[in-house]
Design a protein around this motif. Sequence first.
Motif, PDB file in Angstrom:
ATOM      1  N   GLN A   1      41.687  45.204  33.281  1.00 34.81           N
ATOM      2  CA  GLN A   1      42.017  45.009  34.698  1.00 34.81           C
ATOM      3  C   GLN A   1      43.206  44.068  34.869  1.00 34.81           C
ATOM      4  N   THR A   2      43.292  43.074  33.976  1.00 32.54           N
ATOM      5  CA  THR A   2      44.416  42.132  34.058  1.00 32.54           C
ATOM      6  C   THR A   2      45.724  42.844  33.717  1.00 32.54           C
TER       7      THR A   2
ATOM      8  N   TYR B   1      49.520  40.554  39.945  1.00 29.80           N
ATOM      9  CA  TYR B   1      49.217  39.277  39.290  1.00 29.80           C
ATOM     10  C   TYR B   1      50.419  38.824  38.463  1.00 29.80           C
TER      11      TYR B   1
ATOM     12  N   ASP C   1      41.121  41.289  44.033  1.00 26.99           N
ATOM     13  CA  ASP C   1      41.919  41.489  42.804  1.00 26.99           C
ATOM     14  C   ASP C   1      41.873  42.922  42.314  1.00 26.99           C
TER      15      ASP C   1
ATOM     16  N   VAL D   1      43.270  39.958  26.784  1.00 26.26           N
ATOM     17  CA  VAL D   1      42.876  39.879  28.197  1.00 26.26           C
ATOM     18  C   VAL D   1      42.093  41.142  28.541  1.00 26.26           C
ATOM     19  N   SER D   2      41.591  41.235  29.767  1.00 25.97           N
ATOM     20  CA  SER D   2      40.847  42.427  30.171  1.00 25.97           C
ATOM     21  C   SER D   2      41.822  43.536  30.590  1.00 25.97           C
TER      22      SER D   2
ATOM     23  N   ALA E   1      39.393  44.126  40.743  1.00 20.10           N
ATOM     24  CA  ALA E   1      38.756  44.083  39.402  1.00 20.10           C
ATOM     25  C   ALA E   1      37.359  44.686  39.426  1.00 20.10           C
TER      26      ALA E   1
ATOM     27  N   PRO F   1      51.692  36.512  35.481  1.00 20.27           N
ATOM     28  CA  PRO F   1      51.024  35.869  34.334  1.00 20.27           C
ATOM     29  C   PRO F   1      51.359  34.391  34.225  1.00 20.27           C
TER      30      PRO F   1
ATOM     31  N   LEU G   1      48.851  43.218  36.155  1.00 17.76           N
ATOM     32  CA  LEU G   1      50.205  42.791  35.753  1.00 17.76           C
ATOM     33  C   LEU G   1      51.198  43.928  35.988  1.00 17.76           C
TER      34      LEU G   1
ATOM     35  N   ASP H   1      39.186  36.039  30.771  1.00 13.24           N
ATOM     36  CA  ASP H   1      40.629  35.855  30.555  1.00 13.24           C
ATOM     37  C   ASP H   1      41.182  34.986  31.695  1.00 13.24           C
ATOM     38  N   GLU H   2      42.491  34.692  31.653  1.00 12.77           N
ATOM     39  CA  GLU H   2      43.043  33.689  32.581  1.00 12.77           C
ATOM     40  C   GLU H   2      42.887  34.078  34.049  1.00 12.77           C
ATOM     41  N   ARG H   3      42.961  35.386  34.330  1.00  8.26           N
ATOM     42  CA  ARG H   3      42.853  35.829  35.723  1.00  8.26           C
ATOM     43  C   ARG H   3      41.416  35.687  36.225  1.00  8.26           C
TER      44      ARG H   3
END
Lengths: 144, 66
Positions: B28-29, B38, A142, B25-26, A144, B40, B33, A68-70
């Motif tokens: 984690q994202t 993060y 992050d 998206v994942s 993650a 977007p 958010l 994904d974008e991140r």
Amino acid sequence: MNPGTAPARRDRQISQMRRLELLFIIVCSALFVLAARFPTNLGAHWGLMTAALIGGQFIWFRQYRVLDERARLRFLKAWMVTGMFLSNAVALLLLWSFLSTMNTAGAPLNTPPPLPFWPVYLALVGSMLIMWVTNRYLRWKDGA
Amino acid sequence: MNNRLRELRTARGWSQADLADHLDVSRQTVNALETGRYDPSLPLAFKLARLFGQRIEDIFQDDPQP
């Protein structure tokens, strides 16, 4: 599984790609070891190297597509750091090789200086390590 | 940047993974958010706005400068 931490579709795709990458590395490593232990013809060596390189590019490309974008930002940052390290290392090696040739008495000046194998090899391995470490650091940063 | 994502998500009874699937998206994202770690991209912000039927500025608020 706790619904709060259940993986999303994108997480499952990323995990599948990571497993495929690991499998690819294991298969390639096993084939290289086999090729080294049992000398085969030049065609087989070239075939294996070409397949490993093309396969590696394909896996990197597919990995980028499923991120994904991140995660893509992390991927690009890791490649940027790797590219900076490798380009600087190769530039330094070229300069070092050029200066060494210049300082060698009787060296021909009309041929390009030889690039030493081991420093280039170490620069390449070092760049891959740097990519891995950068990726780990960014993932840690992050959360993650 | 502050946002109301967690409030909007829980109002619909969705988990983070559900919202992640809607946004592609994942998880984690989504977590990053919601916790403000993060910001977007514009396309993702529009996707969120459409999904919750709100304007972007109603979901995300800029931190006031000291």
